[in-house]
Design an enzyme around this catalytic site. Structure first.
Site, PDB file in Angstrom:
ATOM      1  N   GLU A 128       0.036   7.652  10.435  1.00  0.00           N
ATOM      2  CA  GLU A 128      -0.296   6.797   9.490  1.00  0.00           C
ATOM      3  C   GLU A 128      -1.941   7.114   9.583  1.00  0.00           C
ATOM      4  O   GLU A 128      -2.562   6.199  10.176  1.00  0.00           O
ATOM      5  CB  GLU A 128       0.426   5.612   9.181  1.00  0.00           C
ATOM      6  CG  GLU A 128       1.987   5.551   9.013  1.00  0.00           C
ATOM      7  CD  GLU A 128       2.415   3.957   8.095  1.00  0.00           C
ATOM      8  OE1 GLU A 128       3.196   4.288   7.316  1.00  0.00           O
ATOM      9  OE2 GLU A 128       1.720   2.453   8.777  1.00  0.00           O
TER      10      GLU A 128
ATOM     11  N   HIS B  16       1.539  -0.889  14.363  1.00  0.00           N
ATOM     12  CA  HIS B  16       1.208  -0.788  12.510  1.00  0.00           C
ATOM     13  C   HIS B  16      -0.210  -0.826  12.877  1.00  0.00           C
ATOM     14  O   HIS B  16      -0.882  -1.374  13.491  1.00  0.00           O
ATOM     15  CB  HIS B  16       1.924  -1.192  11.033  1.00  0.00           C
ATOM     16  CG  HIS B  16       2.126  -0.998  10.278  1.00  0.00           C
ATOM     17  ND1 HIS B  16       0.261  -1.121   9.907  1.00  0.00           N
ATOM     18  CD2 HIS B  16       1.903   0.058   9.288  1.00  0.00           C
ATOM     19  CE1 HIS B  16       0.348  -0.684   8.601  1.00  0.00           C
ATOM     20  NE2 HIS B  16       1.169  -0.403   8.479  1.00  0.00           N
TER      21      HIS B  16
ATOM     22  N   GLY C 283       3.471   0.163  -0.062  1.00  0.00           N
ATOM     23  CA  GLY C 283       3.166  -0.038  -1.801  1.00  0.00           C
ATOM     24  C   GLY C 283       4.614   0.716  -2.598  1.00  0.00           C
ATOM     25  O   GLY C 283       4.741  -0.198  -3.867  1.00  0.00           O
TER      26      GLY C 283
ATOM     27  N   SER D  14      -0.384   6.020   2.002  1.00  0.00           N
ATOM     28  CA  SER D  14      -0.057   6.412  -0.568  1.00  0.00           C
ATOM     29  C   SER D  14       0.627   7.454  -0.716  1.00  0.00           C
ATOM     30  O   SER D  14       0.850   8.395  -1.041  1.00  0.00           O
ATOM     31  CB  SER D  14      -1.546   7.256  -0.365  1.00  0.00           C
ATOM     32  OG  SER D  14      -2.408   6.019  -0.264  1.00  0.00           O
TER      33      SER D  14
ATOM     34  N   GLY E  60      -2.783   2.823   1.913  1.00  0.00           N
ATOM     35  CA  GLY E  60      -3.297   1.960   0.849  1.00  0.00           C
ATOM     36  C   GLY E  60      -4.321   1.844  -0.561  1.00  0.00           C
ATOM     37  O   GLY E  60      -4.748   1.394  -1.015  1.00  0.00           O
TER      38      GLY E  60
ATOM     39  N   GLU F  87      -2.528  -2.038  10.557  1.00  0.00           N
ATOM     40  CA  GLU F  87      -2.375  -3.626  10.386  1.00  0.00           C
ATOM     41  C   GLU F  87      -2.573  -4.382  12.214  1.00  0.00           C
ATOM     42  O   GLU F  87      -3.528  -4.965  11.761  1.00  0.00           O
ATOM     43  CB  GLU F  87      -1.517  -3.799   9.060  1.00  0.00           C
ATOM     44  CG  GLU F  87      -2.415  -3.373   8.086  1.00  0.00           C
ATOM     45  CD  GLU F  87      -1.371  -2.363   7.021  1.00  0.00           C
ATOM     46  OE1 GLU F  87      -0.062  -3.234   6.916  1.00  0.00           O
ATOM     47  OE2 GLU F  87      -2.221  -1.524   6.251  1.00  0.00           O
TER      48      GLU F  87
ATOM     49  N   ASN G 131       8.178  -0.618   4.259  1.00  0.00           N
ATOM     50  CA  ASN G 131       7.110  -1.224   4.943  1.00  0.00           C
ATOM     51  C   ASN G 131       7.103  -2.487   3.735  1.00  0.00           C
ATOM     52  O   ASN G 131       5.813  -1.869   3.226  1.00  0.00           O
ATOM     53  CB  ASN G 131       6.415  -0.848   6.314  1.00  0.00           C
ATOM     54  CG  ASN G 131       5.474  -2.078   5.976  1.00  0.00           C
ATOM     55  OD1 ASN G 131       5.976  -2.851   6.113  1.00  0.00           O
ATOM     56  ND2 ASN G 131       4.463  -1.516   7.178  1.00  0.00           N
ATOM     57  N   TRP G 132       7.555  -3.820   3.471  1.00  0.00           N
ATOM     58  CA  TRP G 132       7.328  -3.915   2.784  1.00  0.00           C
ATOM     59  C   TRP G 132       6.107  -5.503   2.616  1.00  0.00           C
ATOM     60  O   TRP G 132       5.597  -5.721   2.005  1.00  0.00           O
ATOM     61  CB  TRP G 132       8.358  -5.046   2.351  1.00  0.00           C
ATOM     62  CG  TRP G 132       9.563  -4.770   1.468  1.00  0.00           C
ATOM     63  CD1 TRP G 132       9.898  -3.249   1.290  1.00  0.00           C
ATOM     64  CD2 TRP G 132      10.505  -4.920   1.573  1.00  0.00           C
ATOM     65  NE1 TRP G 132      10.982  -2.880   0.972  1.00  0.00           N
ATOM     66  CE2 TRP G 132      11.436  -3.908   1.076  1.00  0.00           C
ATOM     67  CE3 TRP G 132      10.924  -6.226   1.082  1.00  0.00           C
ATOM     68  CZ2 TRP G 132      13.322  -4.294   0.354  1.00  0.00           C
ATOM     69  CZ3 TRP G 132      12.583  -6.175   1.363  1.00  0.00           C
ATOM     70  CH2 TRP G 132      12.988  -5.669   0.620  1.00  0.00           C
ATOM     71  N   LYS G 133       6.040  -5.113   4.335  1.00  0.00           N
ATOM     72  CA  LYS G 133       4.128  -5.826   4.541  1.00  0.00           C
ATOM     73  C   LYS G 133       4.572  -7.196   4.120  1.00  0.00           C
ATOM     74  O   LYS G 133       5.935  -8.116   4.412  1.00  0.00           O
ATOM     75  CB  LYS G 133       2.828  -4.830   3.992  1.00  0.00           C
ATOM     76  CG  LYS G 133       2.934  -3.807   4.319  1.00  0.00           C
ATOM     77  CD  LYS G 133       1.557  -3.283   3.822  1.00  0.00           C
ATOM     78  CE  LYS G 133       1.749  -1.607   4.506  1.00  0.00           C
ATOM     79  NZ  LYS G 133       0.606  -1.225   4.420  1.00  0.00           N
TER      80      LYS G 133
HETATM   81  P1  13P Z   1       0.893   2.845   1.307  1.00  0.00           P
HETATM   82  O1  13P Z   1       1.604   3.051   1.515  1.00  0.00           O
HETATM   83  O2  13P Z   1       0.896   1.864   0.905  1.00  0.00           O
HETATM   84  O3  13P Z   1      -0.561   3.137   1.710  1.00  0.00           O
HETATM   85  O4  13P Z   1       1.312   1.616   3.262  1.00  0.00           O
HETATM   86  C1  13P Z   1       1.849   2.723   4.399  1.00  0.00           C
HETATM   87  C2  13P Z   1       1.538   1.843   5.634  1.00  0.00           C
HETATM   88  O5  13P Z   1       0.894   0.968   5.967  1.00  0.00           O
HETATM   89  C3  13P Z   1       3.349   1.844   5.072  1.00  0.00           C
HETATM   90  O6  13P Z   1       3.440   1.609   6.915  1.00  0.00           O
END
Ligand code: 13P
Length: 250
Positions: free
Chosen positions: A164, A94, A232, A210, A170, A96, A10-12
């Site tokens: 998640e 997600h 990330g 993470s 993150g 977020e 997931n490149w966000k």
């Molecule tokens: P990280 O791997 O940066 O913790 O993010 C996880 C994530 O939100 C994947 O959708």
């Protein structure tokens, strides 16, 4: 039941088109890793180029969100019809999106159905907040999130669920493999209540939060974890390649 594991990145909201292209080039060879389904999820503006880059390979491309309606007066949204031109998967719910854009379980139930209707494989994201964890509400939260999103309908084709925990995203503070397994096993039991155990046995459940090249093998050793949704570390080609190889080798 043998479930093909998944390495999903997931490149966000990161990178320019040039950077997305460079990331794709850096992932050269990922399509040839056997025994794993690879999914890349760039932002909307990068989707056409990433879709074209991997065209003709087995690499799957996912949107990070989607509206329920095929078209209409919904300024700023992307419809499933539009998404299906440049993606074959979609990440839904997600944390977020839940946290910053008020997505709730009822909306996600509709989005799951829309993905199904338009041939997009959904990755439904669930997970508890830090406060919910501290109050020992993890399983209750997961039951609600999975139960409401699935509703009383049959499972969307190819359904994937990503566990998640919000506190692990993150932060560099991943869940322990035991914690992740306990949550993923609970998710599978909720899916079994809703869909029957045969169907639930085929649902792929990912861990996210993470994940890195050093901890992925321990997650993959767990019976109910079928891969990872990586944030990330998916922006670093060598790291994502290493994670994908470890998932394939599990
Ligand atoms: P990280 O791997 O940066 O913790 O993010 C996880 C994530 O939100 C994947 O959708």
């Amino acid at each position: 039941m043998a479930r093909i594991p998944i390495a999903a990145g997931n490149w966000k909201m990161n990178g320019t088109n040039a950077e997305a292209r460079a990331l794709c080039r850096g992932l050269a060879g990922i399509e040839a890793i056997a025994g794993v389904d690879v999914v890349l999820s760039p932002s909307f503006t990068q989707l056409p180029l990433v879709w074209d880059f991997w065209c003709g390979t087995e690499v799957h491309i996912a949107g990070q969100n989607m509206h329920t309606q095929p078209s209409g007066a919904y300024t700023g949204e992307v419809s499933p019809v539009q998404l299906a031109e440049v993606a074959d998967w979609v990440i839904l719910g997600h944390s977020e999106r839940r946290q910053f854009f008020c997505e709730d379980d009822q909306a996600l139930a509709l989005k799951l159905r829309a993905a199904e209707a338009h041939g997009l494989t959904p990755i439904l994201c669930v997970g508890e907040s830090e406060a919910e964890r501290e109050n020992r509400r993890t399983n209750a939260v997961l039951s609600r999130q999975v139960g409401v999103a699935l509703g009383d309908d049959p499972a969307p084709a190819g359904l994937v669920i990503a566990y998640e925990p919000v506190w692990a995203i993150g932060t560099g503070q991943a869940a322990t493999p035991d914690e992740a397994e306990s949550a993923c096993a609970h998710i599978r039991s909720v899916a079994a209540d809703k869909l029957g155990s045969d169907v639930a046995d085929g649902v792929r459940i990912l861990y996210g939060g993470s994940v890195n090249a050093g901890n992925i093998a321990d997650f993959m050793a767990q019976p109910d974890i079928d891969g990872a949704l990586v944030g990330g570390a998916s922006l670093k080609p060598d790291d994502f390649l290493a994670i994908t190889r470890a998932i394939a080798a599990s």
